[in-house]
Design an enzyme around this catalytic site. Structure first.
Site, mmCIF file in Angstrom:
data_model
loop_
_atom_site.group_PDB
_atom_site.id
_atom_site.type_symbol
_atom_site.label_atom_id
_atom_site.label_comp_id
_atom_site.label_asym_id
_atom_site.label_seq_id
_atom_site.Cartn_x
_atom_site.Cartn_y
_atom_site.Cartn_z
ATOM 1 C CE LYS A 44 -2.975 -0.218 3.479
ATOM 2 N NZ LYS A 44 -3.746 -0.682 4.671
ATOM 3 C CE LYS A 46 -1.659 4.313 6.568
ATOM 4 N NZ LYS A 46 -3.101 4.521 6.504
HETATM 5 N N1 C2G Z 1 -10.170 6.838 10.101
HETATM 6 C C1 C2G Z 1 -11.114 7.740 10.593
HETATM 7 N N2 C2G Z 1 -10.702 8.911 11.120
HETATM 8 C C2 C2G Z 1 -9.378 9.215 11.190
HETATM 9 C C3 C2G Z 1 -8.415 8.301 10.711
HETATM 10 C C4 C2G Z 1 -8.841 7.105 10.164
HETATM 11 O O1 C2G Z 1 -12.337 7.468 10.537
HETATM 12 N N3 C2G Z 1 -9.007 10.419 11.736
HETATM 13 C C5 C2G Z 1 -10.643 5.581 9.518
HETATM 14 C C6 C2G Z 1 -10.224 5.399 8.066
HETATM 15 O O2 C2G Z 1 -11.139 6.062 7.198
HETATM 16 C C7 C2G Z 1 -10.284 3.878 7.912
HETATM 17 C C8 C2G Z 1 -9.927 3.375 9.325
HETATM 18 O O3 C2G Z 1 -10.063 4.499 10.222
HETATM 19 O O4 C2G Z 1 -11.606 3.470 7.581
HETATM 20 C C9 C2G Z 1 -8.521 2.849 9.407
HETATM 21 O O5 C2G Z 1 -7.660 3.876 8.938
HETATM 22 P P1 C2G Z 1 -6.159 3.439 8.539
HETATM 23 O O6 C2G Z 1 -5.573 2.677 9.663
HETATM 24 O O7 C2G Z 1 -5.467 4.640 8.009
HETATM 25 O O8 C2G Z 1 -6.476 2.399 7.380
HETATM 26 P P2 C2G Z 1 -5.945 2.439 5.854
HETATM 27 O O9 C2G Z 1 -4.462 2.482 5.850
HETATM 28 O O10 C2G Z 1 -6.746 3.483 5.197
HETATM 29 O O11 C2G Z 1 -6.309 0.974 5.332
HETATM 30 O O12 C2G Z 1 -8.349 -2.236 2.484
HETATM 31 C C10 C2G Z 1 -8.544 -1.025 3.202
HETATM 32 C C11 C2G Z 1 -7.247 -0.517 3.802
HETATM 33 O O13 C2G Z 1 -6.588 -1.550 4.515
HETATM 34 C C12 C2G Z 1 -7.506 0.674 4.724
#
Ligand code: C2G
Length: 129
Positions: A44, A46
């Site tokens: 990803k 990340k």
């Molecule tokens: N999130 C949120 N508010 C934030 C940060 C994150 O609502 N301030 C939500 C994101 O929208 C996501 C979830 O928390 O739905 C997890 O965020 P991340 O850990 O950043 O996940 P991500 O790297 O976006 O991975 O297949 C999908 C991916 O694995 C998502």
């Protein structure tokens, strides 16, 4: 039993993650959470501070989470929906539209993100302390 599914990295677990998971849990009777492995996060593009083993243990310990599973690839979602009898797939709205193709398998919703908090912001703040 109405099952809700979501996925995420959940690095440096914070209030934005918690609020999303609690809102999703409130949409059904069971919440299944896929936690991205370290290898998948590299795919990803990340970077994370905490290893997968810590991140999934933290998610697993939450009262609102019924099952935490590894997320190893983009393509596993349909299989997970079928395996766990998922009725609702939910993500934060930074993913708005990205998973609409799953609508043939279950309801797909995107919830407002919690503004002002992110793992990246926490990491950058710690760097300057
Ligand atoms: N999130 C949120 N508010 C934030 C940060 C994150 O609502 N301030 C939500 C994101 O929208 C996501 C979830 O928390 O739905 C997890 O965020 P991340 O850990 O950043 O996940 P991500 O790297 O976006 O991975 O297949 C999908 C991916 O694995 C998502």
């Amino acid at each position: 039993m109405k099952t809700v599914l979501t996925y995420g990295t959940f690095d440096l677990f914070h209030i934005g993650h918690l609020r999303l998971l609690e809102r999703l849990r409130g949409l059904g009777e069971r919440l299944v959470v896929g936690v991205s492995t370290d290898e998948f996060n590299r795919e990803k593009g990340k970077t994370t501070v905490l290893p997968f083993s810590d991140r999934i243990e933290i998610v697993r310990a939450l009262r609102c989470v019924d099952l935490a599973i590894p997320e190893t690839c983009w393509e596993q979602k349909v299989a997970d929906i079928r395996e766990h009898g998922v009725s609702v797939f939910g993500m934060g709205n930074d993913w708005e539209g990205r998973f609409d193709d799953l609508r043939t398998h279950c309801e797909v919703i995107y919830l407002p993100r919690t503004e002002g908090v992110s793992s990246t912001h926490i990491r950058n703040t710690l760097k300057v302390l």
